[in-house]
Scaffold this motif. Structure first.
Motif, PDB file in Angstrom:
ATOM      1  N   PRO A  92     -49.462   6.942 -34.113  1.00  0.00           N
ATOM      2  CA  PRO A  92     -48.312   6.295 -33.396  1.00  0.00           C
ATOM      3  C   PRO A  92     -48.151   6.761 -32.098  1.00  0.00           C
ATOM      4  N   PHE A  93     -47.605   5.933 -31.307  1.00  0.00           N
ATOM      5  CA  PHE A  93     -47.008   6.845 -30.065  1.00  0.00           C
ATOM      6  C   PHE A  93     -45.814   5.832 -29.539  1.00  0.00           C
ATOM      7  N   GLN A  94     -45.184   6.267 -28.701  1.00  0.00           N
ATOM      8  CA  GLN A  94     -43.781   5.620 -28.410  1.00  0.00           C
ATOM      9  C   GLN A  94     -43.518   5.721 -26.967  1.00  0.00           C
ATOM     10  N   PHE A 104     -40.427   5.584 -23.776  1.00  0.00           N
ATOM     11  CA  PHE A 104     -39.041   5.609 -23.659  1.00  0.00           C
ATOM     12  C   PHE A 104     -38.758   4.725 -22.522  1.00  0.00           C
ATOM     13  N   GLU A 131     -35.974   4.894 -20.114  1.00  0.00           N
ATOM     14  CA  GLU A 131     -34.827   5.535 -19.777  1.00  0.00           C
ATOM     15  C   GLU A 131     -33.534   4.811 -19.241  1.00  0.00           C
ATOM     16  N   LYS A 175     -32.218   2.640 -22.278  1.00  0.00           N
ATOM     17  CA  LYS A 175     -32.009   3.494 -23.306  1.00  0.00           C
ATOM     18  C   LYS A 175     -32.648   3.062 -24.685  1.00  0.00           C
ATOM     19  N   LYS A 176     -33.919   2.744 -24.553  1.00  0.00           N
ATOM     20  CA  LYS A 176     -34.493   2.335 -25.451  1.00  0.00           C
ATOM     21  C   LYS A 176     -35.811   3.011 -25.868  1.00  0.00           C
ATOM     22  N   ILE A 177     -36.258   3.066 -26.992  1.00  0.00           N
ATOM     23  CA  ILE A 177     -37.524   3.690 -27.462  1.00  0.00           C
ATOM     24  C   ILE A 177     -38.232   2.568 -28.212  1.00  0.00           C
ATOM     25  N   TYR A 178     -39.562   2.523 -27.622  1.00  0.00           N
ATOM     26  CA  TYR A 178     -40.441   1.507 -28.239  1.00  0.00           C
ATOM     27  C   TYR A 178     -41.424   2.356 -28.953  1.00  0.00           C
ATOM     28  N   ILE A 179     -41.572   1.966 -30.592  1.00  0.00           N
ATOM     29  CA  ILE A 179     -42.511   2.679 -31.298  1.00  0.00           C
ATOM     30  C   ILE A 179     -43.764   1.581 -31.615  1.00  0.00           C
ATOM     31  N   ARG A 180     -44.636   2.142 -31.338  1.00  0.00           N
ATOM     32  CA  ARG A 180     -46.046   1.521 -31.440  1.00  0.00           C
ATOM     33  C   ARG A 180     -46.911   2.283 -31.950  1.00  0.00           C
ATOM     34  N   ALA A 181     -48.255   1.563 -32.489  1.00  0.00           N
ATOM     35  CA  ALA A 181     -49.551   2.598 -32.908  1.00  0.00           C
ATOM     36  C   ALA A 181     -50.806   1.926 -32.370  1.00  0.00           C
ATOM     37  N   HIS A 218     -49.625  -4.181 -26.764  1.00  0.00           N
ATOM     38  CA  HIS A 218     -48.624  -3.673 -27.572  1.00  0.00           C
ATOM     39  C   HIS A 218     -47.435  -4.518 -27.225  1.00  0.00           C
ATOM     40  N   LYS A 219     -47.629  -5.685 -26.429  1.00  0.00           N
ATOM     41  CA  LYS A 219     -46.524  -6.739 -26.338  1.00  0.00           C
ATOM     42  C   LYS A 219     -45.419  -5.929 -25.632  1.00  0.00           C
ATOM     43  N   GLU A 221     -47.643   9.248 -19.552  1.00  0.00           N
ATOM     44  CA  GLU A 221     -48.117   9.344 -21.138  1.00  0.00           C
ATOM     45  C   GLU A 221     -49.061   8.299 -21.706  1.00  0.00           C
TER      46      GLU A 221
END
Lengths: 227, 297
Positions: B50-52, B54, B56, B59-65, B244-245, B258
């Protein structure tokens, strides 16, 4: 504010009292395992004996690729603990019954890191958003994300174990202050059905094993710390 | 009823094997299939990390893999004491990333508008190609270059000889009676660019074609490694968009940094990285929200 306190005998409800929290938890990359280990070490009162850098040295691989010998990592951690005369051991284990998890919670008054399928995020993201102000975006295309796991810290239960209380070590814990950890409204509450629906297959958690003498010492140390 | 009772024998054995693997190698290896063939068990694994990111601003966190399907397949007589070759699996992961990097670099190099803008703007990418640019410009202006002139500049800098060699070998110039002439290939590109009525544009279009065809030679033989730095940096945006769209979202500097580390698996000097990102923003290639300008998507 939470007024449920330890009632081990009745088992109606329980919540960790005097939960210590490292102020320098990792934020950014996915660090739920690392943060969970840090929290456990902190609550075992080992943080002065085993530094965050040492733990990171053993466990920080979240931002790197590849696989590792997970068992050896825990062996290294336990060896380091033993060298520093810390008599609890950590290991990555499976479980079949949530009573095993509650036992660790009750006996050691320690949060229990439990692995969930990433889909749990859809259930808990509102709470995370409420607490952190950040929106969690999970892709609609399940292929982009499925098979990924996430850890939540079990910190208590209510309604005779039907409601289970968690904290997210990756998103919530770094921004929580100590009083938040005692407020039920700041915790994630998952009912038993959802728990079994979203818990990772195979079912797994981070087990902490201490002898009775050490467990008693930990509890007393925590009491002293908070008094 | 406990979960132990709910499981069928087959499920139970798979779950037990999965647990054994998780305890030994963590959760990045996912046991996808297990079946029996010719009295042997075949276990097939995917790799998942997984990676994510931010955002800022929003204020969203996108979670992907990151996923690599069928990373390893194990053939074993017994399901007891399963042992996996960590180094071999990690080599496969390395190879996957090397392949991925090359695939994305190609996409960046084929993005004509993007590369032309890079060449047109004031940045180190264009500067390192100055000597090659001068040769191309002279060919556009004079339609030939005397060998004497070539000898003269080569005396000053031996590397220039290699640029002529590169142009000759990739069929952009031809040597006839002590003069280098543009080839049909060169002139065809020139014709394509005539509508712009700009020598600079024509030169950049030829440079773009040379770069596209000879990227590795320029980077690894002529040691113009800064070209790779830019292409790698731009690869991050293509990677996020195509894999990752995450093409149309606001990102942060740290998120980009990152992702760069994730994709290229190396730490870079953050200040140099930031410097180049700012340069690309000034060149209007990146937006203020750390994303690729819409015209290059």
């Amino acid at each position: 504010m939470l007024n449920i306190q330890m009632s081990l005998n009745s088992h109606e409800s329980f919540i960790i009292s005097n939960f210590k929290k490292d102020d320098n938890l990792e934020i950014g990359q996915v660090s739920c395992l690392l943060n969970s280990i840090l929290i456990i070490v902190e609550n075992l009162n080992y943080e002065k004996k085993l530094s965050k850098d040492e733990i990171k040295d053993i466990f920080e691989y979240s931002s790197k690729d590849g696989i590792w010998n997970e068992k050896r990592k825990f062996q290294r951690l336990n060896k380091r603990l033993r060298e520093k005369k810390c008599f609890c051991r950590l290991s990555h284990e499976g479980f079949l019954d949530k009573k095993e998890l509650f036992k660790q919670l009750d006996e050691l008054n320690l949060p229990v890191p439990i692995f969930f399928d990433i889909e749990i995020m859809n259930e808990i993201k509102i709470k995370i958003e409420e607490v952190t102000g950040f929106t969690i975006h999970i892709p609609e295309d399940a292929n982009l994300i499925n098979d990924t796991l996430h850890i939540l810290l079990l910190v208590g239960y209510g309604n005779y174990g039907k409601d289970i209380y968690f904290i997210d070590p990756n998103y919530m814990l770094p921004v929580y202050d100590k009083k938040d950890l005692k407020s039920l409204s700041k915790l994630i509450i998952i009912d038993t059905e959802k728990f079994w629906q979203f818990v990772a297959k195979p079912k797994q958690y981070i087990k902490v094993k201490c002898n009775k003498k050490e467990a008693k010492k930990i509890k007393n140390d925590l009491k002293k710390y908070f008094n | 009823m406990t979960s132990r009772n709910i499981l069928t024998n087959k499920d139970k054995s798979k779950e037990e094997i999965m647990l054994e693997i998780v305890k030994l190698y963590g959760n990045r290896l996912k046991l996808k299939k297990i079946f029996k063939k010719n009295n042997k068990y075949i276990l097939s694994f995917d790799y998942i990390r997984p990676f994510q990111l931010f955002d800022e601003t929003e204020k969203k966190i996108y979670i992907r893999a990151i996923k690599i399907k069928d990373i390893y397949s194990l053939e074993t007589d017994s399901l007891k004491n399963i042992s996996l070759p960590i180094n071999e699996i990690n080599n496969t992961i390395n190879n996957y990333f090397n392949f991925l990097q090359q695939e994305i670099s190609k996409k960046v190099l084929l993005n004509k508008g993007l590369i032309l803008n890079l060449l047109d703007s004031n940045n180190t990418f264009g500067h390192v190609l100055n000597r090659l640019s001068k040769i191309i410009l002279r060919l556009i202006e004079d339609s030939f270059i005397n060998k004497d002139y070539v000898n003269q500049i080569v005396r000053k800098n031996k590397d220039d000889k290699r640029y002529f060699k590169l142009l000759e070998n990739s069929d952009y110039i031809i040597l006839k009676k002590d003069r280098y002439y543009p080839t049909n290939k060169f002139n065809k590109i020139l014709d394509e660019s005539k509508y712009k009525n700009s020598k600079k544009y024509s030169k950049n279009l030829i440079l773009y074609n040379i770069l596209k065809e000879n990227y590795d030679y320029l980077v690894y033989e002529l040691k113009l490694s800064i070209l790779k730095y830019y292409i790698d940096l731009l690869s991050v945006f293509i990677y996020l968009k195509d894999y990752h769209k995450l093409g149309a979202v606001n990102l942060s500097f740290n998120g980009i940094y990152e992702t760069y580390i994730t994709l290229f698996r190396k730490k870079e000097n953050k200040y140099l990285f930031e410097d180049k990102i700012n340069e690309l923003m000034e060149n209007n290639i990146l937006t203020d929200n750390y994303n690729l300008n819409e015209s290059y998507v």
